[in-house]
Design an enzyme around this catalytic site. Structure first.
Site, PDB file in Angstrom:
ATOM      1  N   ARG A 105       7.113  -5.103   4.619  1.00 30.56           N
ATOM      2  CA  ARG A 105       7.087  -3.752   4.035  1.00 30.56           C
ATOM      3  C   ARG A 105       6.545  -2.773   5.096  1.00 30.56           C
ATOM      4  O   ARG A 105       5.482  -3.017   5.659  1.00 30.56           O
ATOM      5  CB  ARG A 105       6.213  -3.713   2.760  1.00 30.56           C
ATOM      6  CG  ARG A 105       6.738  -4.630   1.659  1.00 30.56           C
ATOM      7  CD  ARG A 105       6.093  -4.333   0.315  1.00 30.56           C
ATOM      8  NE  ARG A 105       6.557  -3.076  -0.245  1.00 30.56           N
ATOM      9  CZ  ARG A 105       5.999  -2.485  -1.295  1.00 30.56           C
ATOM     10  NH1 ARG A 105       4.946  -3.032  -1.877  1.00 30.56           N
ATOM     11  NH2 ARG A 105       6.475  -1.343  -1.757  1.00 30.56           N
TER      12      ARG A 105
ATOM     13  N   GLN B 109       4.976   0.774 -11.986  1.00 30.09           N
ATOM     14  CA  GLN B 109       3.632   0.209 -11.758  1.00 30.09           C
ATOM     15  C   GLN B 109       2.602   0.828 -12.699  1.00 30.09           C
ATOM     16  O   GLN B 109       1.627   0.175 -13.059  1.00 30.09           O
ATOM     17  CB  GLN B 109       3.184   0.447 -10.302  1.00 30.09           C
ATOM     18  CG  GLN B 109       3.911  -0.379  -9.261  1.00 30.09           C
ATOM     19  CD  GLN B 109       5.099   0.360  -8.684  1.00 30.09           C
ATOM     20  OE1 GLN B 109       5.687   1.221  -9.340  1.00 30.09           O
ATOM     21  NE2 GLN B 109       5.477   0.025  -7.473  1.00 30.09           N
TER      22      GLN B 109
ATOM     23  N   ASP C  74      -1.210   4.445   0.716  1.00 32.28           N
ATOM     24  CA  ASP C  74      -0.615   3.372   1.527  1.00 32.28           C
ATOM     25  C   ASP C  74      -0.844   3.585   3.010  1.00 32.28           C
ATOM     26  O   ASP C  74      -0.875   2.641   3.793  1.00 32.28           O
ATOM     27  CB  ASP C  74       0.876   3.241   1.234  1.00 32.28           C
ATOM     28  CG  ASP C  74       1.062   2.614  -0.130  1.00 32.28           C
ATOM     29  OD1 ASP C  74       1.054   3.355  -1.123  1.00 32.28           O
ATOM     30  OD2 ASP C  74       1.138   1.372  -0.195  1.00 32.28           O
TER      31      ASP C  74
HETATM   32  O1  MRU Z   1       5.117  -0.251  -3.934  1.00 31.80           O
HETATM   33  P1  MRU Z   1       3.685  -0.552  -4.254  1.00 31.80           P
HETATM   34  O2  MRU Z   1       3.479  -0.980  -5.666  1.00 31.80           O
HETATM   35  O3  MRU Z   1       3.085  -1.518  -3.256  1.00 31.80           O
HETATM   36  O4  MRU Z   1       2.926   0.835  -4.066  1.00 31.80           O
HETATM   37  C1  MRU Z   1       1.544   0.860  -4.274  1.00 31.80           C
HETATM   38  C2  MRU Z   1       0.928   2.193  -4.143  1.00 31.80           C
HETATM   39  O5  MRU Z   1       1.574   3.176  -3.833  1.00 31.80           O
HETATM   40  C3  MRU Z   1      -0.561   2.268  -4.334  1.00 31.80           C
HETATM   41  O6  MRU Z   1      -0.930   3.497  -4.880  1.00 31.80           O
HETATM   42  C4  MRU Z   1      -1.269   2.095  -2.983  1.00 31.80           C
HETATM   43  O7  MRU Z   1      -0.792   0.973  -2.306  1.00 31.80           O
HETATM   44  C5  MRU Z   1      -2.732   1.982  -3.138  1.00 31.80           C
HETATM   45  S1  MRU Z   1      -3.217   0.433  -3.853  1.00 31.80           S
HETATM   46  C6  MRU Z   1      -4.921   0.389  -3.900  1.00 31.80           C
END
Ligand code: MRU
Length: 353
Positions: free
Chosen positions: A88, A195, A236
């Site tokens: 990713r 999510q 992220d």
């Molecule tokens: O695609 P994801 O579910 O990995 O995206 C997650 C997010 O955008 C979260 O807000 C971020 O990683 C912070 S997690 C503490």
């Protein structure tokens, strides 16, 4: 709190978050390729959780290398690191974790390959433990921004299961509640992968933190009616100029907050700050399969056959929309983030409160 990821008897066990909230299922990863698949397919997701999972995957990978000397071991280990890094692109914690593990291996090269294999299990466990401690500190620095009876809004999932435990944005909520504050949280469902609906609502309900699930396009309605006091999200990747990459839709939420004079907080560990990236504009954004947009859960089709769909998984919120970035060493104005880069500036001098 249930474990997000764990090392158990030579296997990495990942909570399959694609099955939540309907089922709590753990997938056993017996090789590093399965760990990488789990990260790609969102069994475990959320920036800090991705980092810890990758570290455990590398510990697993080190065991699959048939080498007796470090010279034989290292190039193969680097290949496994590159494989893990290709899962990713946006969450910088992935690359942070891989770099930390590579450095650790180099520092221990004289101990021999067999010892390194064992040490990697210990190091990845240390990273997991450290992440939980970090989140607790983020929680205590962040809870000062939350008042009794506040209505919060959040996007995506930055909870315990997006980390090794406790959570970042949700860690702040948890800490506020632990301090005796009464809060209520509006949870954006967070299309396309939901999510918010599947994970954040579930986690808050487990914690008995009052929450209301809303679709992403309802946020403005609740702000217009003065029903939101503050927004808090995870991240992220944070650039040196204070721009923040987070789940797609975060930018729209931040713009709405600015329009309504609502503070917009970002909670993230220092490992989410990319000290090599000048501006958020440069952050690589993961483009995921458009099927996530045209279908729900990859199963129920909700759009016409063959329609063109776009699926950027993250967006960048410019620093001017961010009230503060809450880390394990304090809360800072986005414009001050770059000052933490050299490690020479005392965070205490920059802290907001
Ligand atoms: O695609 P994801 O579910 O990995 O995206 C997650 C997010 O955008 C979260 O807000 C971020 O990683 C912070 S997690 C503490």
């Amino acid at each position: 709190m249930i474990p997000t990821v764990e090392w158990k008897n030579g296997i990495v066990r990942m909570l399959d978050q694609t099955r939540l909230p309907l089922e709590i299922v753990y997938n056993d990863c017996k090789d590093y390729e399965t760990v990488a698949r789990g990260i790609k397919e969102l069994w475990v997701r959320g920036a800090p959780a991705i980092g810890v999972s990758a570290a455990m995957g590398l510990a697993l990978g080190s065991r699959s290398i048939p080498a007796s000397s470090f010279e034989e071991f290292w190039p193969k280990f680097e290949e496994i690191c590159a494989f893990m890094a290709a899962t990713r692109p946006t969450a910088v914690n992935l690359f942070w974790a891989i770099e930390r593990i590579k450095k650790f291996v180099q520092e221990n090269r004289d101990k021999g390959v067999e010892a390194i294999r064992d040490l990697l299990v210990q190091e990845s466990q240390r990273m997991l433990d450290e992440d939980i401690a970090t989140n607790r500190r983020i929680g205590s620095y962040g809870s000062v921004f939350v008042s009794d009876d506040d209505n919060l809004i959040t996007h995506c999932n930055a909870g315990a299961i997006a980390t090794a435990g406790y959570g970042t944005a949700e860690g702040v909520m948890r800490a506020a509640v632990e301090e005796g504050k009464k809060i209520h949280v509006y949870v954006d469902e967070t299309r396309p992968v939901l999510q918010g609906a599947r994970l954040t609502a579930w986690e808050l309900m487990q914690e008995k933190i009052p929450c209301t699930l809303i679709t992403d396009n309802m946020a403005g309605y609740f702000m217009y009616h003065d029903m939101v006091d503050l927004a808090i999200v995870g991240a992220d990747r944070i650039a040196l100029n204070g721009d923040v990459a987070n789940k797609i839709g975060t930018y729209s939420l931040a713009v709405l907050c600015k329009e309504h004079g609502i503070p917009f907080y970002v909670a993230a560990p220092l490992s989410t700050i990319d000290f090599s990236m000048e501006s958020g504009y440069l952050i690589p954004i993961e483009e995921r399969n458009p099927d996530e947009v045209t279908h729900v859960f990859g199963k129920v089709q909700i759009a016409p056959d063959g329609v063109k769909a776009a699926n950027p998984a993250f967006d960048v919120t410019p620093a001017r929309y961010v009230t503060a970035i809450i880390t394990e060493v304090g809360a800072f104005y986005p414009r001050d983030i770059h000052k933490l880069a050299d490690g020479k500036t005392d965070p205490e001098k920059l802290r907001i409160k």
